[in-house]
Design a protein around this motif. Structure first.
Motif, short mmCIF file in Angstrom:
data_model
loop_
_atom_site.label_atom_id
_atom_site.label_comp_id
_atom_site.label_asym_id
_atom_site.label_seq_id
_atom_site.Cartn_x
_atom_site.Cartn_y
_atom_site.Cartn_z
N UNK A 1 -4.93 6.09 -4.15
CA UNK A 1 -4.46 7.04 -5.16
C UNK A 1 -3.31 7.91 -4.66
N UNK A 2 -3.04 7.85 -3.33
CA UNK A 2 -1.92 8.62 -2.80
C UNK A 2 -0.61 8.04 -3.32
N UNK A 3 0.34 8.89 -3.69
CA UNK A 3 1.64 8.35 -4.12
C UNK A 3 2.45 7.78 -2.97
N UNK B 1 -5.40 6.26 7.31
CA UNK B 1 -6.70 5.60 7.46
C UNK B 1 -7.45 6.19 8.65
N UNK B 2 -6.76 6.34 9.79
CA UNK B 2 -7.40 6.88 10.98
C UNK B 2 -7.91 8.29 10.74
N UNK B 3 -7.10 9.11 10.04
CA UNK B 3 -7.48 10.49 9.76
C UNK B 3 -8.75 10.54 8.90
N UNK C 1 -11.07 3.63 0.43
CA UNK C 1 -9.90 2.94 -0.10
C UNK C 1 -9.43 3.44 -1.47
N UNK C 2 -10.33 3.71 -2.44
CA UNK C 2 -9.83 4.21 -3.73
C UNK C 2 -9.04 5.51 -3.59
N UNK C 3 -9.52 6.42 -2.74
CA UNK C 3 -8.79 7.68 -2.54
C UNK C 3 -7.46 7.44 -1.84
N UNK C 4 -7.47 6.55 -0.85
CA UNK C 4 -6.22 6.25 -0.15
C UNK C 4 -5.20 5.61 -1.09
N UNK D 1 0.82 -1.21 0.00
CA UNK D 1 0.00 0.00 0.00
C UNK D 1 0.86 1.26 0.00
N UNK D 2 0.27 2.33 -0.56
CA UNK D 2 0.97 3.62 -0.59
C UNK D 2 0.44 4.57 0.48
#
Length: 467
Positions: free
Chosen positions: A449-451, A394-396, A444-447, A387-388
């Motif tokens: 997408x983080x580099x 996740x908590x935030x 999850x999709x937004x998370x 994971x990136x």
């Protein structure tokens, strides 16, 4: 004789300063200072509303998956607590029936934890497990001092053996009462104290070993029976007789109902004392814990104070003096209300939700489980290797939806491991678990997408670890 005086009578009703209302304009002009007392009183309704409005900024207790503390009780329990708010627990002469209900609770717990003689068990209520642990530690230290009086007088320093995963109250105990804290670090996938590590830290100055029945880091039980067996072997080899205290802050009110075959309590002769939090899985609002000792020998007599009770004497042992009796009454209500079957159903339901939620989170493919909620209804998980994003991201993001899921880093020697932890208390239903899963899936999709994790971009990390 006249029953009423005439209009010339100048007597007046005495009005309590808390009674009365102000005109609307006067209330609109009120601006009480925040950090000092105002010059005069504020109307009761106004004071209530001002505080009520501020408290809306607190998190929703039902969505708080960080805390172990009970966040809901039945209306009847709340009513009983309200009726007892003015009762001082220390005033056993003035409130003998409250004292009697405390005694019954001790006897119930003694029976639940297989004390040799539950009817004459030694125990007391406390403000929570932290105070209970302090009392248990004091008893361990005093027993060691009695056995080693000459060595202690010559400068021998007592020590207490425990895993590094213990609750902070044990660190406080060691600091406050000048005991060396000997902590076994985590190692690999071992996140708590093991028998081998416990024995390796013991010597002639060890006052006891603390076994945790339900680690706050991951919800796992420490192997109390194995630790006791290893200490039995140590005594046979060296003559060292090291007692065990079981910190059952959470597990002491879970294992007896859903892990009945697990031997961890006074059935083990080496277990000298046990504590639990009534306000955790004891299902009572904050403010009550319990400490019990195997027998009178385990609690040195000089630590016990006595007060008159219904013409006799009642032993007391506590760090606090005045405190409310309401929580003790609520604990007895819960015991009376649920019985063994009710507790078994409640704790079993919590575990079912925990194991279900853990399995569903694992199935998302973005996380790795450390525990599965099959001991305490608590589990910890971290992000998968590929994971990136990290657990703090996740908590935030979950907090934006109102969910309070703590993210934190493990202690030595696993500072490399950061996790999220979920506590499934009574009231956290499968329906709420599904709502949490739905929000997690949408994020999850937004998370993904983080580099990189946001902390690598300079975003401050918000950590949260709540015992």
């Amino acid at each position: 004789m006249a029953l009423h005086k005439g209009a010339g009578d100048d007597r007046r009703l005495t009005v309590n300063p808390f009674v009365g209302t102000a005109d609307p304009l006067g209330q609109m002009e009120l601006a009480p200072p925040l950090h000092r007392l105002a010059g005069g009183p504020v109307p009761a309704d106004t004071a209530y509303q001002l505080i009520h409005d501020e408290l809306m900024l607190d998190g929703n207790a039902r969505l708080n998956l960080a805390t172990f503390v009970t966040t809901s009780m039945e209306a009847q329990a709340t009513r009983l607590m309200t009726e007892c708010l003015d009762k001082n627990m220390i005033d056993k002469d003035e409130y003998p029936q409250t004292a009697e209900l405390e005694r019954r609770c001790v006897a119930i717990l003694a029976d639940l934890w297989h004390a040799p003689d539950p009817d004459t068990a030694v125990g007391c209520s406390t403000t929570g497990s932290s105070e209970a642990c302090m009392l248990a530690g004091l008893a361990l230290k005093r027993r060691w001092m009695q056995r080693n009086a000459h060595r202690y007088a010559a400068g021998a320093r007592p020590n207490l053996v425990m895993g590094i995963n213990v609750q902070v109250c044990w660190e406080k105990f060691c600091t406050f009462w000048e005991v060396e804290a000997r902590t076994a670090p985590m190692d690999g996938d071992r996140f708590h104290l093991g028998a081998e590590q416990a024995v390796a830290l013991c010597d002639e100055n060890t006052i006891g070993v603390v076994g945790i029945l339900g680690s706050t880091f991951d919800g796992s039980y420490e192997p109390v029976a194995e630790i006791c067996a290893a200490l039995d072997d140590l005594q046979q080899r060296t003559g060292l007789n090291v007692p065990v205290h079981v910190d059952g802050a959470s597990g002491g009110m879970v294992a007896p109902f859903v892990d009945e075959e697990l031997v961890w309590d006074f059935r083990l002769p080496r277990v000298a004392s046990i504590n639990t939090s009534g306000h955790k899985f004891g299902l009572v609002y904050p403010g009550v814990g319990w400490a019990l000792w195997r027998d009178h020998e385990a609690l040195p007599e000089e630590l016990v104070f006595r007060v008159n009770y219904l013409g006799g004497e009642m032993p007391t042992f506590a760090l606090n003096f005045s405190r409310p009796g309401a929580e003790v009454i609520a604990q007895y209500y819960t015991f009376l209300r649920l019985g063994r079957g009710g507790f078994r159903a409640v704790q079993g339901a919590c575990r079912e939700v925990a194991t279900y939620l853990a399995e569903r989170i694992e199935a998302l493919g973005a996380f790795r489980l450390l525990t599965r909620g099959d001991q305490l209804p608590v589990f910890a998980f971290t992000t998968a290797d590929e994971t990136t994003f990290d657990v703090f991201d996740v908590s935030r993001r979950l907090r934006e939806r109102g969910w309070q899921v703590p993210a934190y880093t493990f202690p030595a020697n696993r500072e490399d491991l950061s996790v999220l932890r979920v506590v499934c208390r009574n009231g956290f239903s499968r329906d709420l678990a599904d709502l949490l899963l739905g929000d997690l899936e949408r994020l999850l999709p937004e998370l993904r997408s983080q580099p990189v994790p946001l902390k690598e971009l300079g975003v401050p990390v918000r950590t949260g670890f709540h015992h």
